[in-house]
Enzyme design. Sequence first.
Site, PDB file in Angstrom:
ATOM      1  CD  GLU A 173       1.577  52.356   8.563  1.00 24.21           C
ATOM      2  OE1 GLU A 173       1.512  53.193   9.474  1.00 24.21           O
ATOM      3  OE2 GLU A 173       2.302  51.350   8.630  1.00 24.21           O
ATOM      4  CB  SER A 174      -1.719  57.997   7.610  1.00 19.89           C
ATOM      5  OG  SER A 174      -1.660  57.835   6.195  1.00 19.89           O
TER       6      SER A 174
END
Length: 616
Positions: free
Chosen positions: A240-241
């Site tokens: 995701e990040s």
Amino acid sequence: MKLRYLLYPALLMYLLIGCSHVSVDPTKSEDSNLTDQTTLPSSREDTLGKMHHNTYLMRMADIAETDAREIDAAAANEKGAANSDSPGIGPEDAAVPTQKVQTDLDDALDLCQLSQDYWQQGELENAVDALDRAYALILSVDTSDQPKLIQQKEDLRFMISKRILEIYASRNIVLNGNHKAIPITINRHVQAEIDLFTKGRERGFFVDSYKRSGRYRNEIVRALREAGLPQELSWLPLIESGFKVNALSRSRALGMWQFIPSTGYKFGLSRDKFIDQRMDPEKSTRAAIDYLKELHRLFGDWSTVLAAYNCGEGRVLRLIRGQNINYLDNFWDLYQRLPRETARYVPRFLATLHILNNPETYGLDRVSPDPPLDYEMVIINKQVHLKNVAKSLGLDANVLKELNPELRYQIVPGENYALKIPPGKSQMLLARIDQIPVSHPPQRAFIYHRVRHGESLSVIARKYRTSVGKIMRANNMRKSNYIVAGKRIKIPQRGYMTQTSQIIRKPKNGEALAHRVRKGDSLYIIAKLYGTTTKKIQDLNNLKTTILHKGQVLTIFPGKNIPPPAVDGLTTYEVRAGDSPFQIAKRHKMPLDRFLSLNQLYPGSKIFPGQRVYIE
């Protein structure tokens, strides 16, 4: 005309059409069908969706028949009231107190909410039963000659029918597979992502993300274990990040778990002038767990849950319902129909799990994750900046910034805020908090523009040298192609306007000064400020261009004070909220340069409501 003569044929036609599409096996009893709801059909001709559809038709028939009886009863009462000679129930006997009717309608609304709660918990039978009781309750009330109560009754009737449709639609979404585990499938899509993470251009990203995971993963695993979810989901922030708490995507998703504002708000992540809890690892993890649990209750299959987490459950539901059947045998059936980013999302996660389950194979056993963050919390009731707090504690400001990433401007909002600091520093901070100065967050400077016929956001953005996206965010717009002529919109200006104004010392003639360039400064503004010219500033500082940089120091010899212009015979104007020098000059048909000169202003000067200015 009696309504029942229209309703009964329509109802009969609806039932005949529904029965023509449904075939029931006469050898199987109804009880066996009801007790085998968790087993998938052996063929697509005998699906659970058809059984639910048949049950739904029967329920709709019951409701329609009840409506017909109610209509007939109302018509009979109306006929009896019209015929004054015929005996019957008097109006004083048939009238129902308004308070009793309102109470029954409120009870029906409470039952609808109870049904929603049952549905979210997966108790579909209880949800339908609550709706049945709500519908029976609103049928029992008499709302004659009471328009407001009639409208409430019709709204409840519509809500109940809509909820029943949603419940039966959700029943038709059935998925195969192990519902309690995340199956690691290795196919060509997953293998391509494995190669990209281990041998391709994203190996550096993967290794750095794996190192950062050590700061937060222990807390994530503990929260997942308490929630009863697979611990493998703790690696979801890696794709995701990259385990970056301030990661921001093109779609404005923010934080380690990449929440957009609306989804974050739905799951309890607040956002205001001081904080954005999407960047807080602990709070965003709790919100992500709640979101994943809700998606799993809806889909039951982790591969589909991950796809819905990326692109939204609505998109996945539409794809499932768009198939020839209303259930999903395998997530990979949807793979080619998902958006490209979402289609890669699930293989990337499965590739991550495969790599981390075999660290020696891919050389990760030689990589050491960062140590977990260690901190204690102290309650602060003062609005202070983290750099001032760090200075009072003898710390690097980046240490406090890393521990408190949700602070948007690194300013504590006050009012019982739990500030995270290194262990053993709480008593020192409480002893020195009174000496730390109060700080204020910067405020975005805006001007207002009244939309004219034929203007678009792109035209307005070019006029004010800003972007369409900034204007949309400043005005909370969802669509860039819908603006209304005559409406005032906010235009964000370059730079920020702080609550405190800087006091500039009046220099003596011939005395050199050092000016530090601030955000929004230009050579023209600085020259006007000190009564000199841009050419003199360029020559004195050996500037070949007019481009300045924030923090740059310029040497300036201020010029003589220019006498103010004559204002005899001029009219004064009181500045109103939203005014700008350009708008005032245009409204009074004055050249902008003339207006600025009369009032000793320069381009970029700020005016304030209540201020008096001269106009011609």
